[in-house]
Design a protein around this motif. Structure first.
Motif: not given
Length: 501
Positions: A291-313
């Motif tokens: 959940q903390d990792e997902e909150r971090t990803v959501l907080s960065k949506e304004d600066t980068r799209p979700l498709s730029s997450m780690t290759s793992e995701g």
């Protein structure tokens, strides 16, 4: 290289064997041979309905997972599977297939078939299940309830439209990432490497539909049951499709309350009395990290799209999503050309939006005009029909009204005649009674003479008898007085004579 790999995988897929999808009949208990994907061989109770179909998904001559499919929503209710940890297999080619027997129960095709091949051989294709044409929408993709990334072997079996629901690209990526993280870091390690792990993934429909056919889920859920003797546990996970919502952990009983009809997902709640609370605490710790990792990803949506997450995701997405890292030159060119591409995309979206709004406006105006004309014609037709119906009713009622008037006239005449007859009878009845009384007077008089004579004779006899009784009574009294006097006198004479002697 990517296309070559897909062609190679396609060749391997062709050699692997047919993909069988057996539609389990309603008269059969459970899911037939696919009952082994449920804890204690017992499917969830309370989720089946008249419009739901039970499908036992097969591939390569063996059962792979079970699906409860809603023909009304054209989307799966849940898919049950087991995903033990094994070496990752090669990525699957996204061959989306349909189940012929759902739309055509008389179909001789006993396996999942390509939609293009089914069009000519299946009757009413798409009447009860979704088709690829339903997902021609940039805002939604075919999201698998049983993700191919969780399948340990034969991943092609998961690319069935009966295993897919509409998901936005960002939600699909986050959901798959969360599932993979939970499986690798929590669920599988805490359940004997996943050998005794039972999983059920489902979707709860909303009131929205894609292309007015496929129901868009309000939220998706996952129920996990670990059947390790003496160390089992049960957990549930929910993630709403709204933007910004993160995955939530819930107990299985709480998850059942969130689902329609409040079903029972696992028999005996997955051995509730013997569950290991320590393992559940460890799972919850990992859930908090996810959940903390997902909150971090959501907080960065304004600066980068979700498709730029780690290759793992991103590796969890279907092959239609980007999967290879860009080279440095490619990233540089992308950095340079991105503003231009974004500008053209913006202009394109603006032009398309304006054109769509113009078309929608014209369509709205045309529709309003057509509706107005239809309304006027309908009212005119209704008024005309009502007018002729009223005239017809009045014309049809004239003979009936005339008949009613004639009946009333006849009844009035008959009443007048009856009154006249009664008056005549009463007038004629007075002298007749008088004559009858006069005629019967002598007879009554003559008949009364004997009775009167009899009464006179009885009176005279009574008088004479009374006189005789009076005379005889008087004489008897006189004689009694005389006798008494004589008796007294004789007694005294006798007494005197005896004294002399």
């Amino acid at each position: 290289m990517r296309a070559a790999r897909w062609l190679a995988l396609g060749g391997l897929l062709a050699l692997a064997g047919p993909l069988d999808g057996r539609l389990v009949g309603p008269e059969e208990a459970g899911f037939g041979e696919c009952d082994r994907f449920f804890y204690a061989g017992t499917p969830p109770a309370g989720l089946e309905a008249a419009a739901h179909l039970k499908v036992c998904q097969r591939f390569g001559g063996a059962e792979r997972f079970a699906t409860l499919y809603s023909g009304r929503a054209r989307a799966p209710v849940f898919s049950a599977f087991r995903a033990p940890a094994r070496p990752p297999a090669a990525r699957a080619e996204p061959r989306w297939l349909v189940e012929p027997q759902i739309d055509d129960p008389t179909s001789t095709l006993g396996e999942l078939t390509d939609e293009a091949d089914a069009i000519s051989s299946v009757n009413s294709l798409g009447s009860k299940q979704a088709l690829s044409t339903d997902y021609v929408d940039p805002d939604y993709q075919r999201g698998q309830l049983y993700p191919f990334s969780l399948s340990s072997d034969f991943r092609e079996a998961t690319f069935a439209l009966t295993n897919a629901v509409p998901m936005s690209p960002s939600f699909q990526e986050r959901w798959y990432t969360n599932l993979r993280s939970l499986m690798e870091r929590a669920l599988t390690p805490q359940c004997g490497n996943g050998e005794d792990l039972y999983l059920i993934a489902g979707a709860v429909p909303s009131d929205r539909r894609l292309q007015d056919r496929v129901t868009i889920p309000a939220f998706v859920w996952l129920a996990a049951c670990c059947a390790v003797p003496g160390g089992g546990w049960a957990m549930g996970f929910v993630q709403h499709t709204r933007d910004g919502d993160i995955i939530e952990d819930v107990m299985v009983k709480e998850l059942e309350k969130l689902l329609p009809s409040n079903p029972q997902l696992f028999q005996d709640n997955c051995g509730e009395t013997e569950q290991d609370t320590e393992r559940m605490k460890k799972i919850l710790e990992v859930v908090n990290q996810v959940q903390d990792e997902e909150r971090t990803v959501l907080s960065k949506e304004d600066t980068r799209p979700l498709s730029s997450m780690t290759s793992e995701g991103s590796a969890l997405l279907p092959p239609e999503a980007p999967e290879e890292r860009r080279s440095f030159l490619g990233r540089l060119m992308g950095f340079i050309t991105t503003p231009v591409i974004r500008l053209f995309q913006l202009l394109y979206y603006v032009a398309v939006g304006i054109l769509k709004n113009i078309i929608y406006f014209l369509w709205f105006v045309t529709k309003q005009v057509i509706n107005g004309i239809e309304s006027c014609l309908y009212r005119l037709g209704s008024a005309t029909i009502s007018y002729f119906l009223a005239i017809g009713e009045e014309l049809a009622s004239i003979p009936w009204k005339v008949l009613k008037v004639m009946v009333k006239i006849i009844r009035a005449v008959l009443r007048i005649l009856c009154c006249l007859l009664k008056a005549v009878c009463r007038i004629l009845g007075i002298p007749v009674r008088v004559l009858v009384d006069v005629a019967t007077f002598p007879m009554h008089t003559i008949g009364a003479v004997p009775i009167v004579c009899k009464d006179i004779a009885v009176g005279l006899g009574g008088t004479i008898s009374l006189l005789f009784d009076t005379a005889f009574g008087t004489m008897g009294g006189v004689f009694q007085v005389i006798f008494s006097i004589c008796k007294k006198i004789g007694y005294r004479v006798t007494f005197d004579n005896s004294g002399e002697l």
